[in-house]
Design an enzyme around this catalytic site. Structure first.
Site, PDB file in Angstrom:
ATOM      1  N   ALA A 243       0.844  -1.196   0.000  1.00  0.00           N
ATOM      2  CA  ALA A 243       0.000   0.000   0.000  1.00  0.00           C
ATOM      3  C   ALA A 243       0.878   1.245   0.000  1.00  0.00           C
ATOM      4  O   ALA A 243       2.086   1.169   0.197  1.00  0.00           O
ATOM      5  CB  ALA A 243      -0.919  -0.005   1.219  1.00  0.00           C
ATOM      6  N   LYS A 244       0.203   2.362  -0.195  1.00  0.00           N
ATOM      7  CA  LYS A 244       0.856   3.670  -0.240  1.00  0.00           C
ATOM      8  C   LYS A 244       1.809   3.897   0.939  1.00  0.00           C
ATOM      9  O   LYS A 244       2.896   4.424   0.776  1.00  0.00           O
ATOM     10  CB  LYS A 244      -0.274   4.706  -0.150  1.00  0.00           C
ATOM     11  CG  LYS A 244      -0.162   5.891  -1.056  1.00  0.00           C
ATOM     12  CD  LYS A 244      -1.424   6.736  -0.840  1.00  0.00           C
ATOM     13  CE  LYS A 244      -1.197   8.175  -1.179  1.00  0.00           C
ATOM     14  NZ  LYS A 244      -1.025   8.417  -2.591  1.00  0.00           N
ATOM     15  N   ARG A 245       1.365   3.470   2.132  1.00  0.00           N
ATOM     16  CA  ARG A 245       2.188   3.718   3.335  1.00  0.00           C
ATOM     17  C   ARG A 245       3.552   3.032   3.245  1.00  0.00           C
ATOM     18  O   ARG A 245       4.453   3.310   4.032  1.00  0.00           O
ATOM     19  CB  ARG A 245       1.461   3.232   4.601  1.00  0.00           C
ATOM     20  CG  ARG A 245       1.125   1.764   4.526  1.00  0.00           C
ATOM     21  CD  ARG A 245       0.821   1.029   5.785  1.00  0.00           C
ATOM     22  NE  ARG A 245       0.839  -0.389   5.431  1.00  0.00           N
ATOM     23  CZ  ARG A 245      -0.220  -1.077   5.032  1.00  0.00           C
ATOM     24  NH1 ARG A 245      -1.394  -0.513   4.975  1.00  0.00           N
ATOM     25  NH2 ARG A 245      -0.113  -2.354   4.684  1.00  0.00           N
ATOM     26  N   ASP A 246       3.718   2.116   2.290  1.00  0.00           N
ATOM     27  CA  ASP A 246       4.988   1.398   2.180  1.00  0.00           C
ATOM     28  C   ASP A 246       6.057   2.188   1.425  1.00  0.00           C
ATOM     29  O   ASP A 246       7.109   1.648   1.101  1.00  0.00           O
ATOM     30  CB  ASP A 246       4.772   0.027   1.530  1.00  0.00           C
ATOM     31  CG  ASP A 246       3.904  -0.863   2.402  1.00  0.00           C
ATOM     32  OD1 ASP A 246       4.194  -0.936   3.620  1.00  0.00           O
ATOM     33  OD2 ASP A 246       2.932  -1.451   1.896  1.00  0.00           O
ATOM     34  N   GLY A 247       5.773   3.455   1.154  1.00  0.00           N
ATOM     35  CA  GLY A 247       6.820   4.291   0.553  1.00  0.00           C
ATOM     36  C   GLY A 247       6.648   4.417  -0.945  1.00  0.00           C
ATOM     37  O   GLY A 247       5.526   4.513  -1.449  1.00  0.00           O
TER      38      GLY A 247
END
Ligand code: GLU
Length: 303
Positions: A243-247
């Site tokens: 997901a987006k939060r993974d950078g």
């Protein structure tokens, strides 16, 4: 009407930019379709979760990794008449009922004996006329419409998946149209795949458990059931869905870091045991579907 040629497809929801996992699935869907002599269709699943501008960006990203497609791009939001016709047909056959439950009531209701976890407990399935009138009254007060549910006559259904083999899964009284009037994904996907001649569905395996429901719906509607081929998800180092939060996980993030689309495809090729692929076509030429890793792809990127 002339019969449509057999086709594979990619059907993204325009909710944000495509990440490496999405692109890997798209490349595999394209490679399996092309490698088996099929047309390849694109469909934008924009009934829900739409983010401004995401559709155009996703289509650009698919082109950037070298995926071509056949025919017009279909937008699910423009298919309302076909979706309504399918619901009308099921309704005529007595296979649809109104549901007045709120999400919370469903979560809190005791589940029916032998029902799979999360299955609708059937609260509104057999109401009297008077109970229905009370339900409609309640919906008016909540400014919602009743949801429409399938009156399922089976509790399981089996499908064939190219990678998972025979898969038997739950079929419950699934929602066909939601209380906000939006047609449910499970119905739309079945009607739209058939309309595009799709007889091969390649997608991430988080949807494997939905395939039996969808195949059952297709069968009820007299539509051909496609071959399924669910491919492993991409995950982060903790095993969570990418997901987006993974950078910097989207194609656009990678390009902004100075990588090229070819390098991104190369990374995807490596995840398939095919080092040195520079384009989707290289993947198509070299990929043997029998060698698909069965484990999720753990995406480990230099920042
Ligand atoms: N639109 C769905 C998604 O992006 C995929 C649906 C499908 O492939 O059947 O998750």
């Amino acid at each position: 009407m002339t019969a449509l040629p057999p086709a594979g497809r990619y059907a993204p929801s325009p909710s944000g930019d495509l990440h490496l996992g999405n692109l890997r699935t798209a490349i595999l869907a394209w490679a399996l379709a092309r490698g088996t002599g099929r047309a390849f269709r694109l469909r934008v699943e924009d009934l829900d979760r739409v983010r401004e501008g995401a559709e155009a960006r996703q289509l650009e990203d698919l082109a950037a990794v070298g995926l071509d497609h056949d025919g017009e791009i279909v937008r699910q939001s423009e298919r309302g008449d076909a979706h309504a016709a399918a619901i009308a047909e099921l309704t005529t056959r007595g296979l649809v009922y109104e549901c007045y439950c709120t999400r919370r009531e469903i979560l809190e209701a005791p589940s029916a004996p032998h029902a799979p976890p999360g299955a609708y407990p059937g609260t509104c399935r057999d109401l009297t006329a008077r109970e229905r009138e009370a339900g409609r009254e309640r919906m008016r007060a909540l400014r919602r419409e009743p949801a429409l549910r399938l009156r399922a006559e089976v509790s399981t259904w089996s499908v064939r998946d190219r990678f998972a083999g025979e898969v038997t899964g739950a079929v419950d009284d699934l929602v066909l149209r939601r209380g906000d009037g939006v047609v449910a994904y499970n119905l739309a996907v079945v009607v739209d795949d058939a309309a595009q001649g799709v007889d091969q569905v390649v997608r991430a395996d988080d949807l494997l458990s939905s395939a039996p429901r969808q195949a059952h719906l297709a069968q009820l509607l007299g539509l051909p059931v496609p071959e399924y081929a669910h491919v492993p998800l991409a995950v982060n180092a903790l095993g969570e869905r990418l997901a987006k939060r993974d950078g910097a996980v989207t194609l656009r993030d990678r390009l902004a870091l100075g990588e090229s689309a070819e390098q991104v495809v190369e990374r995807i090729g490596e995840s398939l045991g095919l080092p040195g692929c520079r384009s989707a076509r290289d993947v198509l030429e070299r990929w043997d579907p029998r060698s698909l890793p069965s484990e999720p792809w753990v995406v480990d990127l230099p920042a």
